[in-house]
Motif scaffolding. Structure first.
Motif, PDB file in Angstrom:
ATOM      1  N   SER A 124       6.277  19.042   6.010  1.00 17.26           N
ATOM      2  CA  SER A 124       7.050  18.185   5.104  1.00 17.26           C
ATOM      3  C   SER A 124       7.214  16.787   5.692  1.00 17.26           C
ATOM      4  O   SER A 124       7.126  15.786   4.973  1.00 17.26           O
ATOM      5  N   LEU A 125       7.450  16.713   7.000  1.00 20.21           N
ATOM      6  CA  LEU A 125       7.556  15.405   7.656  1.00 20.21           C
ATOM      7  C   LEU A 125       6.234  14.655   7.579  1.00 20.21           C
ATOM      8  O   LEU A 125       6.209  13.445   7.296  1.00 20.21           O
ATOM      9  N   LEU A 126       5.133  15.344   7.783  1.00 23.34           N
ATOM     10  CA  LEU A 126       3.828  14.698   7.693  1.00 23.34           C
ATOM     11  C   LEU A 126       3.522  14.258   6.264  1.00 23.34           C
ATOM     12  O   LEU A 126       2.819  13.269   6.058  1.00 23.34           O
ATOM     13  N   SER A 127       4.038  14.986   5.278  1.00 25.78           N
ATOM     14  CA  SER A 127       3.854  14.572   3.884  1.00 25.78           C
ATOM     15  C   SER A 127       4.514  13.223   3.629  1.00 25.78           C
ATOM     16  O   SER A 127       3.955  12.360   2.939  1.00 25.78           O
ATOM     17  N   ALA A 128       5.711  13.025   4.198  1.00 28.27           N
ATOM     18  CA  ALA A 128       6.395  11.744   4.036  1.00 28.27           C
ATOM     19  C   ALA A 128       5.618  10.616   4.697  1.00 28.27           C
ATOM     20  O   ALA A 128       5.452   9.528   4.117  1.00 28.27           O
ATOM     21  N   ILE A 129       5.107  10.849   5.900  1.00 27.65           N
ATOM     22  CA  ILE A 129       4.371   9.818   6.617  1.00 27.65           C
ATOM     23  C   ILE A 129       3.043   9.516   5.918  1.00 27.65           C
ATOM     24  O   ILE A 129       2.638   8.350   5.792  1.00 27.65           O
ATOM     25  N   THR A 130       2.366  10.564   5.455  1.00 26.04           N
ATOM     26  CA  THR A 130       1.093  10.368   4.746  1.00 26.04           C
ATOM     27  C   THR A 130       1.303   9.592   3.456  1.00 26.04           C
ATOM     28  O   THR A 130       0.509   8.711   3.106  1.00 26.04           O
ATOM     29  N   TYR A 131       2.379   9.894   2.741  1.00 24.37           N
ATOM     30  CA  TYR A 131       2.670   9.170   1.506  1.00 24.37           C
ATOM     31  C   TYR A 131       2.925   7.693   1.786  1.00 24.37           C
ATOM     32  O   TYR A 131       2.435   6.810   1.071  1.00 24.37           O
ATOM     33  N   LEU A 132       3.693   7.414   2.849  1.00 27.40           N
ATOM     34  CA  LEU A 132       3.982   6.022   3.193  1.00 27.40           C
ATOM     35  C   LEU A 132       2.706   5.278   3.558  1.00 27.40           C
ATOM     36  O   LEU A 132       2.501   4.131   3.127  1.00 27.40           O
ATOM     37  N   TRP A 133       1.825   5.913   4.341  1.00 24.95           N
ATOM     38  CA  TRP A 133       0.560   5.266   4.693  1.00 24.95           C
ATOM     39  C   TRP A 133      -0.284   5.016   3.442  1.00 24.95           C
ATOM     40  O   TRP A 133      -0.901   3.943   3.297  1.00 24.95           O
ATOM     41  N   ALA A 134      -0.323   5.983   2.534  1.00 17.94           N
ATOM     42  CA  ALA A 134      -1.145   5.843   1.336  1.00 17.94           C
ATOM     43  C   ALA A 134      -0.660   4.708   0.443  1.00 17.94           C
ATOM     44  O   ALA A 134      -1.467   3.944  -0.102  1.00 17.94           O
ATOM     45  N   ARG A 135       0.650   4.543   0.303  1.00 16.60           N
ATOM     46  CA  ARG A 135       1.161   3.472  -0.552  1.00 16.60           C
ATOM     47  C   ARG A 135       0.955   2.104   0.068  1.00 16.60           C
ATOM     48  O   ARG A 135       0.841   1.104  -0.642  1.00 16.60           O
ATOM     49  N   ARG A 136       0.898   2.023   1.386  1.00 19.84           N
ATOM     50  CA  ARG A 136       0.673   0.736   2.043  1.00 19.84           C
ATOM     51  C   ARG A 136      -0.807   0.417   2.205  1.00 19.84           C
ATOM     52  O   ARG A 136      -1.145  -0.677   2.672  1.00 19.84           O
ATOM     53  N   ASN A 137      -1.673   1.327   1.829  1.00 22.65           N
ATOM     54  CA  ASN A 137      -3.129   1.106   1.930  1.00 22.65           C
ATOM     55  C   ASN A 137      -3.793   1.571   0.643  1.00 22.65           C
ATOM     56  O   ASN A 137      -4.722   2.391   0.654  1.00 22.65           O
ATOM     57  N   GLU A 138      -3.309   1.043  -0.464  1.00 22.50           N
ATOM     58  CA  GLU A 138      -3.768   1.518  -1.765  1.00 22.50           C
ATOM     59  C   GLU A 138      -5.232   1.228  -2.022  1.00 22.50           C
ATOM     60  O   GLU A 138      -5.877   1.903  -2.821  1.00 22.50           O
ATOM     61  N   GLY A 139      -5.784   0.221  -1.387  1.00 21.98           N
ATOM     62  CA  GLY A 139      -7.177  -0.112  -1.621  1.00 21.98           C
ATOM     63  C   GLY A 139      -8.159   0.647  -0.754  1.00 21.98           C
ATOM     64  O   GLY A 139      -9.379   0.514  -0.940  1.00 21.98           O
ATOM     65  N   VAL A 140      -7.669   1.433   0.185  1.00 18.92           N
ATOM     66  CA  VAL A 140      -8.558   2.169   1.089  1.00 18.92           C
ATOM     67  C   VAL A 140      -9.123   3.385   0.373  1.00 18.92           C
ATOM     68  O   VAL A 140      -8.402   4.113  -0.313  1.00 18.92           O
TER      69      VAL A 140
END
Length: 304
Positions: A124-140
């Protein structure tokens, strides 16, 4: 395998601490010093038996130490590492604060809703971190197994689906399917109709929601509030208070000791008035006004 080991040894500080905790719990279990029951989040154990380590261990347990755990750790560290080396490259302390904020909220929800909380909270903690990374790198663009390619915002949902398919644990059971027991005669309470896979799914969704809250407070809200950051670490506010106090002290000192903006001294006012009086007026002759030196010469001449 060698590449995975090399990547793990080059991890940044916060991610290295997380993966180090994963390997430490796995090693303790491998050596027989602990088992799954010692790692799960159990509120009764914290309150009644003062087992305070249960606030921490649920986030670091992903299985016994073996080759499979080493490979899993490589993939577990991928997006936390990319986030730390990217957005928080020069501010590791703030990244640690973000992870602590996410973990604390997961613990609060687990305490408030024990019937839906899984025994372990690391995914669950990794889900939060992965979501944050994904929203800050939307073009990747992200590739899954070299077959499927999609943009980063879809990554948390793809990871959630894969985790749900791969997770076949029953309610309150370990990774080998055995019931996790609190004592020799007491099994964990199992809510009828809610499997361990459902609990994991629910809490990974909660983790994604926490990641969205972090993204909103850190990236969206400051744009409309003049740069205000509600999620800023406490030491940022302390430093801001110290800076304001220092500026106020300097302003008071300048007002009390700086004479650059004070009223002119009496000698300066006298000089200005004399200069103004000696200025020739229109229609007057300066020859009829002897200077002090000329008057002195005349008086000396009169006495000769």
């Amino acid at each position: 395998m060698d590449m995975a080991v090399q990547q793990l040894t080059e991890l940044p500080p916060v991610t290295m601490t997380f993966i180090g905790g994963v390997f430490t719990l796995g090693l303790l279990q491998f050596l027989g010093f602990a088992s799954e029951i010692h790692y799960i989040f159990l509120w009764k154990g914290i309150v009644q038996r003062h087992e305070y380590w249960r606030f921490v261990t649920p986030f670091f347990y992903f299985g016994k130490l073996n080759i499979d755990l080493a490979l899993r750790a490589y993939f577990l560290s991928r997006h936390p590492r990319m986030l730390e080396e990217g957005c928080y490259r020069h501010n590791v302390a703030e990244y640690a604060w973000i992870m602590l904020f996410a973990a604390a909220n997961l613990l609060l929800i687990a305490v408030a809703f024990p019937k839906i909380s899984p025994p372990f909270l690391g995914s669950s903690l990794l889900s939060a971190i992965t979501y944050l990374w994904a929203r800050r790198n939307e073009g990747v663009r992200v590739s899954l197994l070299g077959v499927f390619t999609f943009t980063a915002p879809y990554l948390p949902w793809v990871t959630l689906a894969m985790s749900y398919i791969a997770n076949d644990e029953g309610p309150g059971r370990d990774h080998r399917g055995r019931p996790i027991k609190v004592s020799h005669h007491d099994e964990m309470h199992q809510e009828p109709g809610l499997s361990g896979r459902d609990k994991t799914l629910i809490f990974e969704l909660i983790g994604m929601f926490i990641g969205h809250v972090i993204f909103f407070l850190e990236d969206v809200y400051p744009k409309f509030s003049g740069g205000s950051r509600p999620l800023a670490p406490p030491w940022v506010y302390v430093q801001r208070w110290l800076d304001n106090s220092r500026e106020q002290t300097e302003d008071v000192y300048v007002e009390e000791h700086n004479t650059d903006y004070a009223a002119p001294a009496p000698t300066q006012r006298l000089t200005d008035s004399v200069s103004h009086s000696e200025t020739p007026q229109a229609g007057t002759s300066t020859s009829a006004q002897p200077t002090h030196r000329e008057g002195l010469v005349n008086r000396l001449g009169d006495g000769s």
